[in-house]
Design an enzyme around this catalytic site. Structure first.
Site, short mmCIF file in Angstrom:
data_model
loop_
_atom_site.label_atom_id
_atom_site.label_comp_id
_atom_site.label_asym_id
_atom_site.label_seq_id
_atom_site.Cartn_x
_atom_site.Cartn_y
_atom_site.Cartn_z
N LEU A 341 -31.43 -7.46 -75.53
CA LEU A 341 -31.20 -8.85 -76.40
C LEU A 341 -31.74 -10.04 -75.30
O LEU A 341 -31.68 -11.20 -75.70
CB LEU A 341 -29.85 -9.37 -76.71
CG LEU A 341 -29.81 -9.01 -78.14
CD1 LEU A 341 -29.61 -7.35 -78.51
CD2 LEU A 341 -28.62 -9.47 -78.78
N GLU A 366 -4.87 2.93 -69.73
CA GLU A 366 -4.72 4.25 -70.21
C GLU A 366 -5.43 5.50 -69.41
O GLU A 366 -5.84 6.28 -69.87
CB GLU A 366 -5.12 4.39 -71.69
CG GLU A 366 -4.67 3.35 -72.66
CD GLU A 366 -3.42 3.50 -73.60
OE1 GLU A 366 -3.15 4.84 -73.59
OE2 GLU A 366 -3.04 2.81 -74.25
C1 LIG Z 1 -6.18 -5.58 -70.71
C2 LIG Z 1 -5.04 -4.40 -70.23
C3 LIG Z 1 -3.90 -4.02 -71.08
C4 LIG Z 1 -3.20 -3.25 -70.43
N1 LIG Z 1 -2.16 -2.68 -71.22
C5 LIG Z 1 -1.17 -1.74 -70.70
C6 LIG Z 1 0.15 -1.52 -71.45
O1 LIG Z 1 0.20 -2.12 -72.68
N2 LIG Z 1 1.19 -0.85 -71.02
C7 LIG Z 1 1.19 -0.41 -69.49
O2 LIG Z 1 1.73 0.39 -69.11
N3 LIG Z 1 -0.12 -0.74 -68.95
C8 LIG Z 1 -1.31 -1.39 -69.48
N4 LIG Z 1 -2.30 -1.77 -68.86
C9 LIG Z 1 -2.29 -1.13 -67.47
C10 LIG Z 1 -3.39 -0.03 -66.94
O3 LIG Z 1 -2.77 1.08 -67.76
C11 LIG Z 1 -3.64 0.02 -65.59
O4 LIG Z 1 -4.30 -0.99 -65.14
C12 LIG Z 1 -4.20 1.33 -65.10
O5 LIG Z 1 -3.35 2.41 -65.44
C13 LIG Z 1 -4.73 1.21 -63.61
O6 LIG Z 1 -3.68 0.62 -62.59
P1 LIG Z 1 -3.96 -0.29 -61.73
O7 LIG Z 1 -4.57 -1.51 -62.54
O8 LIG Z 1 -2.67 -0.58 -61.06
O9 LIG Z 1 -5.09 0.29 -60.79
P2 LIG Z 1 -4.77 1.34 -59.49
O10 LIG Z 1 -3.96 2.29 -59.79
O11 LIG Z 1 -4.29 0.45 -58.46
O12 LIG Z 1 -6.38 1.78 -59.11
C14 LIG Z 1 -7.32 0.99 -58.51
C15 LIG Z 1 -8.43 1.86 -58.34
O13 LIG Z 1 -8.37 2.87 -57.50
C16 LIG Z 1 -8.52 4.15 -58.04
N5 LIG Z 1 -7.64 5.19 -57.87
C17 LIG Z 1 -6.26 5.12 -57.61
N6 LIG Z 1 -5.72 6.45 -57.26
C18 LIG Z 1 -6.61 7.16 -56.95
C19 LIG Z 1 -6.75 8.49 -56.59
N7 LIG Z 1 -5.82 9.15 -56.32
N8 LIG Z 1 -7.91 9.02 -56.19
C20 LIG Z 1 -9.18 8.19 -56.61
N9 LIG Z 1 -9.18 6.99 -57.08
C21 LIG Z 1 -7.88 6.52 -57.18
C22 LIG Z 1 -8.60 3.99 -59.59
O14 LIG Z 1 -9.15 4.79 -60.44
C23 LIG Z 1 -9.02 2.50 -59.66
O15 LIG Z 1 -10.35 2.47 -59.76
C24 LIG Z 1 -3.17 -2.39 -69.25
C25 LIG Z 1 -4.42 -2.89 -68.51
C26 LIG Z 1 -5.35 -3.97 -68.86
C27 LIG Z 1 -6.57 -4.33 -67.88
#
Ligand SMILES: Cc1cc2nc3c(=O)[nH]c(=O)nc-3n(C[C@H](O)[C@H](O)[C@H](O)COP(=O)(O)OP(=O)(O)OC[C@H]3O[C@@H](n4cnc5c(N)ncnc54)[C@H](O)[C@@H]3O)c2cc1C
Length: 387
Positions: A341, A366
């Site tokens: 687009l 998730e």
């Molecule tokens: C809009 C939105 C709605 C949400 N709704 C909910 C909800 O309703 N309930 C709920 O409980 N949660 C919810 N979440 C949270 C979501 O499930 C988490 O953001 C997700 O599980 C990742 O956790 P974090 O953001 O703390 O990232 P982190 O765990 O800090 O990870 C950061 C990065 O490090 C990487 N990483 C971490 N560990 C490893 C490893 N061992 N090896 C390689 N890479 C690794 C990850 O892949 C990622 O790229 C929501 C998130 C968003 C953005």
């Protein structure tokens, strides 16, 4: 020309599945599409539609009718998620959380009294639920959660905080996963109005802007003993809920992906450069062909995993694979469609940028893209790389 089913997957669906799809699609076209761009532009959640989703049977579709659900199969659940997300991920997220993360644990792990008290109202959208697993310091490693409760004899005392929780600011109840004094993860039903329970909203999101996201904060909250989910212990509880939701996401993102793809097809046929429709250029056709191929393979994976789920044979790793694969494809399709687009790709007059920004959350929530890959790696090798 709208393409949604290149391999006649419809032939594998029942008449009921098709009727459900039509009814959700019509509702999305009538109620969601006209307001969704403005809601996103203004960063306003559209939870006013939740009761209508209840009337349509889109909340807890797989929960038995006895408890207010629609008693439908897993494929129907997937189709509902797909059609809702064709409208917007925020609407699908509300239905996902309510169905898989709130109603499912109450149905699967709850007492008879909890089922009778909460499920019918959740199914109608009279109550809105949220699911608290993620914490400020623990996302991918929920087993390290710090939220905890102690047995005080007549009640449990809950302390801690959850973050990034869909619908937290507007929820009437939250399914909260917390550790007891023995370090065991348990599920608690925390209700709005309980003293010490607050749900501050998370602002300034560039994704899921029509969805309400926030924190669940517990400051010495007294939880009645009857609000503990009695029939589950350990991380298996939240993981079983996530399996159900992740499966729905694998279908949901097909809706967003096809919405972007069809917008790009239409635009490329109408937009002329160098005196020809941009659809006539080989590079555009390559993009469109790859998008349709990828989306079609994602549809087949979702359907097959749905069949396995319906038969009770699906594994969590299979669900990880399809969630990761399908979100990745939908996001790639959104990015490619946006390019087709040109500048118009960033305009709110088209749904692409909105879907793309939403999918940036879906690829993380998730279970992140990388964590799901590691789950597949574990399944292949038997060696856990992230525990
Ligand atoms: C809009 C939105 C709605 C949400 N709704 C909910 C909800 O309703 N309930 C709920 O409980 N949660 C919810 N979440 C949270 C979501 O499930 C988490 O953001 C997700 O599980 C990742 O956790 P974090 O953001 O703390 O990232 P982190 O765990 O800090 O990870 C950061 C990065 O490090 C990487 N990483 C971490 N560990 C490893 C490893 N061992 N090896 C390689 N890479 C690794 C990850 O892949 C990622 O790229 C929501 C998130 C968003 C953005």
């Amino acid at each position: 020309m709208i393409i949604t089913d290149y391999l006649n997957i419809d032939d594998l669906l029942t008449e009921e599945h098709k009727l459900i799809r039509t009814s959700i699609k019509n509702w999305v076209n009538k109620e969601v599409k006209p307001i969704i761009d403005e809601a996103n532009q203004k960063h306003e959640a559209i939870h006013s539609l939740t009761k209508q989703m209840g009337e349509l049977g889109a909340l807890g579709s797989f929960i038995p009718e006895k408890f207010g659900g629609a008693g439908l199969d897993q494929i129907a659940y997937g189709i509902i998620m797909q059609e809702l997300e064709r409208g917007d991920t925020s609407i699908r997220s509300t239905a996902s959380v309510q169905s898989s993360l709130v109603m499912y644990p109450i149905f699967e792990f709850g007492s008879e009294e909890q089922k009778i008290k909460f499920l019918p109202k959740l199914a109608k959208g009279e109550l809105i639920g949220s699911f608290g697993l993620t914490e400020p310091n623990h996302g991918s490693d929920p087993g390290a959660m710090e939220t905890k409760f102690i047995d005080k004899g007549d009640y449990y005392l809950l302390n801690g905080a959850k973050m990034w929780i869909t619908n937290a600011p507007i929820c009437d109840l939250a399914i909260v996963w917390a550790k007891n004094e023995h370090g065991k993860v348990k599920g608690l039903i925390v209700e709005r109005g309980m003293q010490g329970f607050t749900t501050p909203e998370t602002h300034k999101k560039w994704s899921l802007r029509a969805s309400s996201t926030g924190e669940l904060v517990f400051d010495n909250v007294k939880i009645p003993k009857e609000n503990l989910l009695p029939n589950i212990s350990g991380l298996k509880g939240p993981m079983m809920c996530l399996n159900s939701a992740r499966y729905g996401i694998a279908w949901g993102v097909l809706g967003a992906g096809f919405d972007c793809f069809n917008t790009a097809v239409q635009y490329s046929l109408e937009r002329k450069q160098f005196n020809r429709p941009i659809a006539s250029f080989q590079l555009t056709q390559k993009k469109l062909s790859e998008m349709l191929t990828d989306l079609t393979s994602a549809q087949l994976m979702a359907l097959r995993v749905g069949q396995l789920k319906e038969e009770g044979k699906v594994t969590p790793s299979q669900i990880s694979m399809v969630k990761r694969n399908n979100v990745n494809i939908a996001l790639k399709v959104a990015r490619e469609s946006r390019q087709i687009l040109g500048a118009m790709g960033i305009s709110g007059d088209f749904p692409i940028m909105r879907h793309m920004m939403n999918l940036e959350s879906v690829i993380t929530y998730e279970g992140t893209h990388d964590i799901h890959l590691l789950i597949t790696g574990f399944d292949i090798t038997g060696i856990a790389s992230f525990k």
